[in-house]
Design a protein around this motif. Structure first.
Motif, mmCIF file in Angstrom:
data_model
loop_
_atom_site.group_PDB
_atom_site.id
_atom_site.type_symbol
_atom_site.label_atom_id
_atom_site.label_comp_id
_atom_site.label_asym_id
_atom_site.label_seq_id
_atom_site.Cartn_x
_atom_site.Cartn_y
_atom_site.Cartn_z
ATOM 1 N N ASN A 79 0.830 -1.202 0.000
ATOM 2 C CA ASN A 79 0.000 0.000 0.000
ATOM 3 C C ASN A 79 0.869 1.259 0.000
ATOM 4 O OD1 ASN A 79 -2.460 -1.300 -0.094
ATOM 5 N ND2 ASN A 79 -2.860 -1.161 2.103
ATOM 6 N N ALA A 98 1.186 4.104 -2.876
ATOM 7 C CA ALA A 98 0.922 5.520 -2.582
ATOM 8 C C ALA A 98 2.083 6.407 -3.009
ATOM 9 C CB ALA A 98 0.630 5.701 -1.091
ATOM 10 N N ASP A 141 4.660 5.847 6.021
ATOM 11 C CA ASP A 141 5.221 6.230 4.723
ATOM 12 C C ASP A 141 5.062 7.726 4.484
ATOM 13 O OD1 ASP A 141 2.749 6.926 3.229
ATOM 14 O OD2 ASP A 141 2.302 4.786 3.280
ATOM 15 N N GLY A 199 -0.951 10.003 0.995
ATOM 16 C CA GLY A 199 -1.983 10.195 2.010
ATOM 17 C C GLY A 199 -3.342 9.740 1.502
ATOM 18 N N ILE A 200 -4.362 9.958 2.322
ATOM 19 C CA ILE A 200 -5.709 9.489 1.976
ATOM 20 C C ILE A 200 -6.647 10.692 1.880
ATOM 21 C CG2 ILE A 200 -7.660 8.057 2.760
ATOM 22 C CD1 ILE A 200 -5.555 6.315 4.241
ATOM 23 N N ILE A 240 -12.654 3.444 3.221
ATOM 24 C CA ILE A 240 -11.329 2.869 3.046
ATOM 25 C C ILE A 240 -11.155 1.451 3.608
ATOM 26 C CG2 ILE A 240 -10.127 3.675 5.144
ATOM 27 C CD1 ILE A 240 -8.536 4.902 2.364
ATOM 28 N N THR A 284 -11.590 -0.301 -2.943
ATOM 29 C CA THR A 284 -10.241 0.053 -3.398
ATOM 30 C C THR A 284 -10.315 1.354 -4.170
ATOM 31 O OG1 THR A 284 -8.346 -0.582 -4.755
ATOM 32 C CG2 THR A 284 -10.493 -1.405 -5.473
ATOM 33 N N SER A 285 -9.301 2.191 -3.995
ATOM 34 C CA SER A 285 -9.281 3.439 -4.762
ATOM 35 C C SER A 285 -8.439 3.259 -6.016
ATOM 36 C CB SER A 285 -8.681 4.550 -3.897
ATOM 37 O OG SER A 285 -7.312 4.273 -3.637
ATOM 38 N N LYS A 286 -7.988 2.026 -6.266
ATOM 39 C CA LYS A 286 -6.962 1.844 -7.292
ATOM 40 C C LYS A 286 -7.492 1.409 -8.660
ATOM 41 C CE LYS A 286 -3.823 0.984 -3.587
ATOM 42 N NZ LYS A 286 -3.112 -0.008 -2.766
ATOM 43 N N PHE A 326 -5.063 -6.040 -6.349
ATOM 44 C CA PHE A 326 -5.870 -4.970 -5.768
ATOM 45 C C PHE A 326 -7.275 -5.475 -5.566
ATOM 46 C CE2 PHE A 326 -2.972 -2.003 -8.297
ATOM 47 C CZ PHE A 326 -2.035 -2.025 -7.283
ATOM 48 N N ARG A 327 -7.626 -5.709 -4.360
ATOM 49 C CA ARG A 327 -8.974 -6.221 -4.155
ATOM 50 C C ARG A 327 -9.592 -5.644 -2.910
ATOM 51 N NH1 ARG A 327 -5.808 -10.664 -1.328
ATOM 52 N NH2 ARG A 327 -4.373 -8.988 -1.095
ATOM 53 N N GLY A 328 -8.936 -4.651 -2.305
ATOM 54 C CA GLY A 328 -9.546 -3.952 -1.190
ATOM 55 C C GLY A 328 -9.886 -4.822 -0.015
ATOM 56 N N GLU A 329 -8.997 -5.734 0.338
ATOM 57 C CA GLU A 329 -9.297 -6.620 1.457
ATOM 58 C C GLU A 329 -8.376 -6.443 2.648
ATOM 59 O OE1 GLU A 329 -11.219 -10.706 0.345
ATOM 60 O OE2 GLU A 329 -9.511 -10.340 -0.966
ATOM 61 N N ALA A 330 -7.227 -5.814 2.452
ATOM 62 C CA ALA A 330 -6.231 -5.792 3.524
ATOM 63 C C ALA A 330 -6.702 -4.979 4.730
ATOM 64 C CB ALA A 330 -4.908 -5.242 2.987
ATOM 65 N N LEU A 331 -7.088 -3.738 4.510
ATOM 66 C CA LEU A 331 -7.488 -2.902 5.643
ATOM 67 C C LEU A 331 -8.730 -3.457 6.310
ATOM 68 C CD1 LEU A 331 -6.831 0.768 4.460
ATOM 69 C CD2 LEU A 331 -5.256 -0.930 5.392
ATOM 70 N N THR A 374 1.194 8.506 5.447
ATOM 71 C CA THR A 374 0.235 7.659 6.154
ATOM 72 C C THR A 374 0.963 6.734 7.113
ATOM 73 O OG1 THR A 374 -1.243 7.710 4.234
ATOM 74 C CG2 THR A 374 -1.591 5.934 5.814
HETATM 75 P P1 ADP Z 1 -6.216 -2.169 -2.039
HETATM 76 O O1 ADP Z 1 -4.753 -1.953 -1.799
HETATM 77 O O2 ADP Z 1 -6.495 -3.472 -2.705
HETATM 78 O O3 ADP Z 1 -6.872 -1.004 -2.698
HETATM 79 P P2 ADP Z 1 -6.433 -2.094 0.842
HETATM 80 O O4 ADP Z 1 -7.428 -2.641 1.781
HETATM 81 O O5 ADP Z 1 -5.021 -2.549 0.962
HETATM 82 O O6 ADP Z 1 -6.957 -2.354 -0.640
HETATM 83 O O7 ADP Z 1 -6.453 -0.516 0.950
HETATM 84 C C1 ADP Z 1 -7.690 0.174 0.741
HETATM 85 C C2 ADP Z 1 -7.460 1.592 0.271
HETATM 86 O O8 ADP Z 1 -6.835 2.326 1.341
HETATM 87 C C3 ADP Z 1 -6.491 1.733 -0.882
HETATM 88 O O9 ADP Z 1 -7.159 1.561 -2.121
HETATM 89 C C4 ADP Z 1 -5.979 3.161 -0.698
HETATM 90 O O10 ADP Z 1 -6.909 4.082 -1.220
HETATM 91 C C5 ADP Z 1 -5.986 3.333 0.797
HETATM 92 N N1 ADP Z 1 -4.663 3.173 1.421
HETATM 93 C C6 ADP Z 1 -4.253 2.105 2.129
HETATM 94 N N2 ADP Z 1 -2.997 2.268 2.564
HETATM 95 C C7 ADP Z 1 -2.590 3.485 2.117
HETATM 96 C C8 ADP Z 1 -1.373 4.257 2.241
HETATM 97 N N3 ADP Z 1 -0.296 3.791 2.916
HETATM 98 N N4 ADP Z 1 -1.341 5.483 1.650
HETATM 99 C C9 ADP Z 1 -2.409 5.963 0.967
HETATM 100 N N5 ADP Z 1 -3.582 5.275 0.821
HETATM 101 C C10 ADP Z 1 -3.679 4.081 1.393
#
Ligand code: ADP
Ligand code: MG
Length: 357
Positions: free
Chosen positions: A26, A30, A51, A55-56, A64, A70-72, A87-92, A137
């Protein structure tokens, strides 16, 4: 009882390595040029990844950490790279379910003021507050698996081993990431904070390796620069059926380059280099046991008992492999592996022959 969300999250985040892999990726996504990973008590108490990336955006705070957010998507228009980087928006979302989790983030326009984001276990935003922060972030994961007693016990029992495994992974990210300053430290509950390793924002992977393993060690390595075409119709002696078969394939997908650094098979020289091997596919660290075996076999055919130091980045077309083999995407399935290993061994043998006196 456990919620479905908890159970599913347990598949993406299975250990310290998966936490760090997701958070570091992530940060790289970023655009960070500086990544600091801080462990507390070998990661049992906390893992913090700070990092200096983009930022967000405040518009994203609400969503988020929701599952599958996912914003990607907009940034990556072709599906192949989407699946490759996972990229599947599962980690957070998973980390919210499995730890005490919060984020501090800023945007370039925010000045020295950051926003602390706190979440429910479901990933729903619980609240925000203003805090002092540097650009970028910081993601804080405390008491991982606190709500899964069996897995928490397992983690506590294997803390030291898990910690050394995660260092190896972070090491690989630090060495492959050109232009990114990495620093990894561990703070034990009593006692001092120790820096595990650090790299500068170097222009080459060789400089990164020097920072981690010492310039003297790395000076002994020779460059690894192999290229071959897996298309059987381009090989001398290819049969007509091989030509017919390869004509159906996407021709762009069959060129392979392997870039990196390796120790020479010279008696005595191996002792100077650590017994360390790092493999990457398109600059992503991954475990490739069969490829490692091929390197070791060729090396040992020069009567060297030690394994070589290997840093090898395989540049492959995204059609040439599948990352969706395991949920954490650490295991990669190479299509056409047998042929690839054969070509690799030939090329390595040739390289070593030129360097083995
Ligand atoms: P993914 O990476 O698959 O999009 P994550 O769950 O890892 O899904 O993260 C969700 C969203 O959180 C990301 O798409 C991004 O917008 C934001 N994000 C996470 N970590 C960071 C970071 N270190 N800096 C900026 N944005 C972040
Ligand atoms: Mg991610």
């Amino acid at each position: 009882g456990r919620s479905v969300h908890q159970i599913q999250s347990g598949q993406v985040i299975i250990d310290l390595q998966s936490v760090c892999k997701e958070l570091v990726e992530n940060s790289i996504d970023a655009g960070a040029t500086s990544i600091e990973v801080r462990f507390k008590n070998n990661g049992l108490d906390a893992i913090e990844v700070q990092d200096n990336g983009a930022g967000i955006a405040p518009d994203d705070y609400d969503t988020i950490a929701l599952k599958h957010y996912t914003s990607k998507l907009a940034t990556y228009d072709d599906l192949a790279s989407l699946q490759t980087f996972g990229f599947r928006g599962e980690a957070l979302s998973s980390l919210c379910a499995l730890s005490n989790f919060h984020i501090v983030t800023t945007r370039a326009t925010d000045g020295p003021k950051g926003t602390k984001l706190e979440f429910e276990q479901s990933g729903k935003l619980r609240g925000t507050s203003v805090v002092a922060a540097k650009q970028g972030t910081t993601v804080v994961v405390e008491t991982l698996f606190h709500n899964l007693p069996v897995r928490r016990k397992e983690l506590e029992k294997n803390a030291k081993r898990e910690y050394s495994k995660v260092l190896q992974l972070l090491n690989a990210y630090a060495c492959i990431s050109v232009g990114v300053k990495f620093s990894v430290s561990n703070q034990m509950s009593k006692g001092r904070k120790t820096v595990a390793f650090s790299t500068n924002a170097n222009p080459t992977t060789r400089d990164n390796l020097s920072n981690v393993y010492g310039a003297k060690t790395i000076a002994a390595l020779i460059p690894l620069n192999l290229a071959f075409d897996m298309d059987p119709s381009n090989r001398p002696g290819a049969t007509q059926s091989a030509r017919n078969w390869s004509a159906q394939e996407d021709p762009g997908s069959r060129k392979i380059t392997i870039l990196g650094h390796i120790s020479r098979p010279v008696v005595g020289e191996g002792r100077q280099t650590p017994d360390r091997q790092m493999f990457f596919v398109n600059s992503r660290p991954c475990s490739l046991p069969q490829v490692a075996k091929a390197f070791n076999e060729v090396y040992r055919s020069f009567n060297i008992t030690q394994s070589p130091f290997v840093f090898a980045d395989m540049k492959l077309d995204t059609n040439a492999y599948d990352v969706n083999v395991s949920p954490d995407k650490r295991t990669i399935l190479l299509h056409d592996q047998t042929a690839l290993l054969e070509r690799l061994k030939e090329a390595l043998f040739e390289l070593f022959e030129g360097h083995a006196q």
